[in-house]
Scaffold this motif. Structure first.
Motif, PDB file in Angstrom:
ATOM      1  N   GLN A   1      50.861  49.383  42.918  1.00 18.42           N
ATOM      2  CA  GLN A   1      50.551  48.169  43.665  1.00 18.42           C
ATOM      3  C   GLN A   1      50.895  46.932  42.841  1.00 18.42           C
ATOM      4  O   GLN A   1      51.101  47.003  41.625  1.00 18.42           O
ATOM      5  CB  GLN A   1      49.068  48.149  44.037  1.00 18.42           C
ATOM      6  N   THR A   2      50.949  45.802  43.493  1.00 18.36           N
ATOM      7  CA  THR A   2      51.153  44.543  42.787  1.00 18.36           C
ATOM      8  C   THR A   2      49.841  44.139  42.118  1.00 18.36           C
ATOM      9  O   THR A   2      48.786  44.097  42.747  1.00 18.36           O
ATOM     10  CB  THR A   2      51.599  43.444  43.759  1.00 18.36           C
ATOM     11  N   THR A   3      49.918  43.841  40.843  1.00 14.56           N
ATOM     12  CA  THR A   3      48.721  43.522  40.068  1.00 14.56           C
ATOM     13  C   THR A   3      48.978  42.331  39.173  1.00 14.56           C
ATOM     14  O   THR A   3      50.117  41.970  38.882  1.00 14.56           O
ATOM     15  CB  THR A   3      48.290  44.707  39.183  1.00 14.56           C
ATOM     16  N   GLN A   4      47.891  41.721  38.755  1.00 16.26           N
ATOM     17  CA  GLN A   4      47.910  40.740  37.682  1.00 16.26           C
ATOM     18  C   GLN A   4      47.108  41.298  36.527  1.00 16.26           C
ATOM     19  O   GLN A   4      46.067  41.939  36.725  1.00 16.26           O
ATOM     20  CB  GLN A   4      47.324  39.407  38.138  1.00 16.26           C
ATOM     21  N   THR A   5      47.587  41.075  35.329  1.00 11.95           N
ATOM     22  CA  THR A   5      46.941  41.629  34.146  1.00 11.95           C
ATOM     23  C   THR A   5      46.345  40.501  33.305  1.00 11.95           C
ATOM     24  O   THR A   5      46.928  39.418  33.184  1.00 11.95           O
ATOM     25  CB  THR A   5      47.934  42.459  33.309  1.00 11.95           C
ATOM     26  N   PHE A   6      45.165  40.788  32.731  1.00 16.91           N
ATOM     27  CA  PHE A   6      44.418  39.806  31.956  1.00 16.91           C
ATOM     28  C   PHE A   6      44.078  40.398  30.592  1.00 16.91           C
ATOM     29  O   PHE A   6      43.639  41.549  30.506  1.00 16.91           O
ATOM     30  CB  PHE A   6      43.126  39.400  32.673  1.00 16.91           C
ATOM     31  N   ASN A   7      44.279  39.627  29.553  1.00 12.75           N
ATOM     32  CA  ASN A   7      43.887  40.037  28.213  1.00 12.75           C
ATOM     33  C   ASN A   7      42.510  39.461  27.907  1.00 12.75           C
ATOM     34  O   ASN A   7      42.283  38.259  28.084  1.00 12.75           O
ATOM     35  CB  ASN A   7      44.900  39.558  27.177  1.00 12.75           C
ATOM     36  N   LEU A   8      41.587  40.309  27.435  1.00 16.05           N
ATOM     37  CA  LEU A   8      40.193  39.904  27.289  1.00 16.05           C
ATOM     38  C   LEU A   8      39.657  40.326  25.934  1.00 16.05           C
ATOM     39  O   LEU A   8      39.963  41.415  25.445  1.00 16.05           O
ATOM     40  CB  LEU A   8      39.354  40.510  28.411  1.00 16.05           C
ATOM     41  N   SER A   9      38.838  39.450  25.341  1.00 18.68           N
ATOM     42  CA  SER A   9      38.166  39.728  24.069  1.00 18.68           C
ATOM     43  C   SER A   9      36.660  39.769  24.315  1.00 18.68           C
ATOM     44  O   SER A   9      36.088  38.803  24.827  1.00 18.68           O
ATOM     45  CB  SER A   9      38.495  38.659  23.023  1.00 18.68           C
ATOM     46  N   ALA A  10      36.027  40.877  23.953  1.00 24.32           N
ATOM     47  CA  ALA A  10      34.588  41.052  24.170  1.00 24.32           C
ATOM     48  C   ALA A  10      33.955  41.582  22.897  1.00 24.32           C
ATOM     49  O   ALA A  10      34.525  42.446  22.222  1.00 24.32           O
ATOM     50  CB  ALA A  10      34.326  42.009  25.326  1.00 24.32           C
ATOM     51  N   ASN A  11      32.773  41.075  22.577  1.00 20.06           N
ATOM     52  CA  ASN A  11      32.084  41.537  21.380  1.00 20.06           C
ATOM     53  C   ASN A  11      31.196  42.727  21.697  1.00 20.06           C
ATOM     54  O   ASN A  11      31.221  43.269  22.806  1.00 20.06           O
ATOM     55  CB  ASN A  11      31.290  40.393  20.735  1.00 20.06           C
ATOM     56  N   HIS A  12      30.378  43.135  20.713  1.00 18.87           N
ATOM     57  CA  HIS A  12      29.565  44.346  20.869  1.00 18.87           C
ATOM     58  C   HIS A  12      28.432  44.172  21.874  1.00 18.87           C
ATOM     59  O   HIS A  12      27.866  45.162  22.333  1.00 18.87           O
ATOM     60  CB  HIS A  12      28.987  44.753  19.510  1.00 18.87           C
ATOM     61  N   ARG A  13      28.103  42.938  22.235  1.00 13.13           N
ATOM     62  CA  ARG A  13      27.063  42.684  23.238  1.00 13.13           C
ATOM     63  C   ARG A  13      27.651  42.524  24.631  1.00 13.13           C
ATOM     64  O   ARG A  13      26.963  42.073  25.542  1.00 13.13           O
ATOM     65  CB  ARG A  13      26.275  41.431  22.865  1.00 13.13           C
ATOM     66  N   ARG A  14      28.933  42.873  24.782  1.00 13.59           N
ATOM     67  CA  ARG A  14      29.662  42.758  26.059  1.00 13.59           C
ATOM     68  C   ARG A  14      29.865  41.300  26.473  1.00 13.59           C
ATOM     69  O   ARG A  14      30.144  41.012  27.631  1.00 13.59           O
ATOM     70  CB  ARG A  14      28.956  43.514  27.194  1.00 13.59           C
ATOM     71  N   CYS A  15      29.697  40.378  25.538  1.00  9.87           N
ATOM     72  CA  CYS A  15      29.931  38.975  25.829  1.00  9.87           C
ATOM     73  C   CYS A  15      31.424  38.681  25.739  1.00  9.87           C
ATOM     74  O   CYS A  15      32.080  39.047  24.757  1.00  9.87           O
ATOM     75  CB  CYS A  15      29.163  38.083  24.852  1.00  9.87           C
ATOM     76  N   ILE A  16      31.959  38.034  26.760  1.00 12.83           N
ATOM     77  CA  ILE A  16      33.386  37.710  26.800  1.00 12.83           C
ATOM     78  C   ILE A  16      33.619  36.448  25.981  1.00 12.83           C
ATOM     79  O   ILE A  16      33.148  35.365  26.336  1.00 12.83           O
ATOM     80  CB  ILE A  16      33.863  37.518  28.248  1.00 12.83           C
TER      81      ILE A  16
ATOM     82  N   LEU B   1      57.767  37.729  44.070  1.00  6.77           N
ATOM     83  CA  LEU B   1      57.096  38.144  42.839  1.00  6.77           C
ATOM     84  C   LEU B   1      56.661  39.601  42.889  1.00  6.77           C
ATOM     85  O   LEU B   1      56.012  40.087  41.957  1.00  6.77           O
ATOM     86  CB  LEU B   1      55.869  37.261  42.581  1.00  6.77           C
ATOM     87  N   ASN B   2      57.047  40.302  43.936  1.00  4.99           N
ATOM     88  CA  ASN B   2      56.557  41.660  44.150  1.00  4.99           C
ATOM     89  C   ASN B   2      56.963  42.594  43.022  1.00  4.99           C
ATOM     90  O   ASN B   2      56.131  43.316  42.462  1.00  4.99           O
ATOM     91  CB  ASN B   2      57.069  42.175  45.498  1.00  4.99           C
ATOM     92  N   ARG B   3      58.231  42.603  42.687  1.00 10.26           N
ATOM     93  CA  ARG B   3      58.702  43.549  41.665  1.00 10.26           C
ATOM     94  C   ARG B   3      58.134  43.214  40.297  1.00 10.26           C
ATOM     95  O   ARG B   3      57.790  44.114  39.523  1.00 10.26           O
ATOM     96  CB  ARG B   3      60.230  43.529  41.625  1.00 10.26           C
ATOM     97  N   LEU B   4      58.028  41.943  39.959  1.00  4.98           N
ATOM     98  CA  LEU B   4      57.529  41.541  38.648  1.00  4.98           C
ATOM     99  C   LEU B   4      56.066  41.908  38.463  1.00  4.98           C
ATOM    100  O   LEU B   4      55.619  42.163  37.337  1.00  4.98           O
ATOM    101  CB  LEU B   4      57.716  40.035  38.464  1.00  4.98           C
ATOM    102  N   HIS B   5      55.306  41.936  39.555  1.00  4.50           N
ATOM    103  CA  HIS B   5      53.868  42.192  39.457  1.00  4.50           C
ATOM    104  C   HIS B   5      53.508  43.659  39.641  1.00  4.50           C
ATOM    105  O   HIS B   5      52.325  43.992  39.742  1.00  4.50           O
ATOM    106  CB  HIS B   5      53.110  41.356  40.501  1.00  4.50           C
ATOM    107  N   LYS B   6      54.496  44.533  39.686  1.00  5.97           N
ATOM    108  CA  LYS B   6      54.204  45.960  39.765  1.00  5.97           C
ATOM    109  C   LYS B   6      54.253  46.546  38.363  1.00  5.97           C
ATOM    110  O   LYS B   6      55.264  46.475  37.675  1.00  5.97           O
ATOM    111  CB  LYS B   6      55.203  46.673  40.663  1.00  5.97           C
ATOM    112  N   GLY B   7      53.128  47.121  37.938  1.00 11.42           N
ATOM    113  CA  GLY B   7      53.068  47.693  36.601  1.00 11.42           C
ATOM    114  C   GLY B   7      51.754  48.398  36.378  1.00 11.42           C
ATOM    115  O   GLY B   7      50.910  48.490  37.266  1.00 11.42           O
ATOM    116  N   GLY B   8      51.573  48.897  35.161  1.00 13.33           N
ATOM    117  CA  GLY B   8      50.344  49.612  34.840  1.00 13.33           C
ATOM    118  C   GLY B   8      50.332  51.007  35.428  1.00 13.33           C
ATOM    119  O   GLY B   8      51.362  51.633  35.640  1.00 13.33           O
TER     120      GLY B   8
END
Length: 308
Positions: free
Chosen positions: A36-51, A25-32
């Motif tokens: 380095q090998t990374t995992q990416t997460f999509n996150l939604s947070a409001n104005h109070r920094r609440c996830i 999985l080394n090549r697939l996880h290289k990005g950004g």
């Protein structure tokens, strides 16, 4: 208020370094921004920094357009499964008169790397309109909420900043989700649990310099092993603005959709096109700007006693 009626959160993605990624999985996880090998997460947070929601980890080579397809939270909003009963109003000018138009649903602030959905509204890239430029600058400033959330997360838990050195992508997901859950629990400690009153927006003491990585956080032997000449830069806090997306210039489509929606008593956000809905947001913002009714939230947080 801030002129962003109907907006519930800012959305962006971040990379977390995964040191023990398997070879296959080394090549697939290289990005950004990192090699380095990374995992990416999509996150939604409001104005109070609440996830509000976050995805599980995906390969670091995935961009925003791919990640949003795996975001169940945004997908449910797009298909009208959740928040469809939320109502808000936008101001519009018709024949010299200002009227209020009712909408149903919610929308999110994103950068231009996301898909062109009505619920994910980015700023303008190329425009010569003063009101569109003003609205885009205001929107980009509001989008800093999710960036600040990333900074708080990586400031509290150094494992998210320096990299996870455990085997298995499922293990990385468990660590990320645990940190997000603890982050929401600690909002009360930071004084961010109070709703915004329209004037003062609380801030966290973990923002800013406290979120930076110190070289002492990583053992010297490990730093020399990983980068003999230069200390590795672990700062992979965001994916940045994407340049692959181009501005939709089909003005005739917007005009046609505008004529169709003028007689609609209540407009469903997820059924509209992004250019049309964004034009309505710009007009609403411009009317409030000319009236002097916009209020920018000021930061006024509570100092954490744990830092003393």
């Amino acid at each position: 208020m801030a002129g962003m009626s109907g907006c519930v959160a800012s959305v962006d993605a971040t990379h977390i370094v995964h040191e023990k990624c398997t070879y296959r999985l080394n090549r697939l996880h290289k990005g950004g921004k990192s090699k380095q090998t990374t995992q990416t997460f999509n996150l939604s947070a409001n104005h109070r920094r609440c996830i509000l929601a976050t995805t599980k980890g995906h390969p670091g080579s995935y961009n925003d357009k791919t990640l949003v397809l795996f975001d169940l939270f945004l997908s449910d909003v797009k298909h009208g499964r959740i928040f469809e009963d939320n109502g808000f109003e936008l101001l519009e000018e018709r024949h010299g008169n200002v009227i209020r138009v009712k909408y149903r649903g919610v929308w999110f602030i994103v950068d231009n790397g996301y898909l062109s959905w009505a619920i994910t509204v980015p700023p303008f890239i190329h425009t010569q309109s003063q009101k569109e430029i003003r609205w885009s600058e205001w929107l980009e400033s509001m989008r800093k909420d999710v960036e600040c959330t990333f900074g708080i997360l990586k400031g509290r838990w150094r494992i998210l900043k320096s990299g996870i050195r455990l085997h298995g992508t499922d293990t990385v997901d468990c660590i990320w989700l645990t940190c997000c859950a603890l982050h929401n629990m600690l909002l009360e400690v930071d004084g961010l649990d109070q709703p915004w009153d329209g004037v003062i927006a609380p801030t966290s003491t973990w923002e800013g310099e406290l979120g930076d990585l110190n070289t002492e956080d990583v053992p010297l032997a490990l730093r020399r092993l990983l980068s003999p000449a230069v200390v590795r830069n672990y700062d992979t806090s965001s994916m940045g603005l994407a340049t692959c997306s181009q501005e939709d210039s089909a003005l005739e489509n917007i005009i046609n959709e505008t004529n169709e929606q003028l007689d609609t008593p209540v407009r469903q956000v997820h059924l509209l096109s992004m250019p049309f809905f964004r034009s309505r947001l710009v007009d609403h913002f411009d009317i409030l700007w000319r009236r002097g009714q916009l209020v920018w939230p000021r930061s006024c947080g509570r100092q954490s006693s744990t830092l003393a």
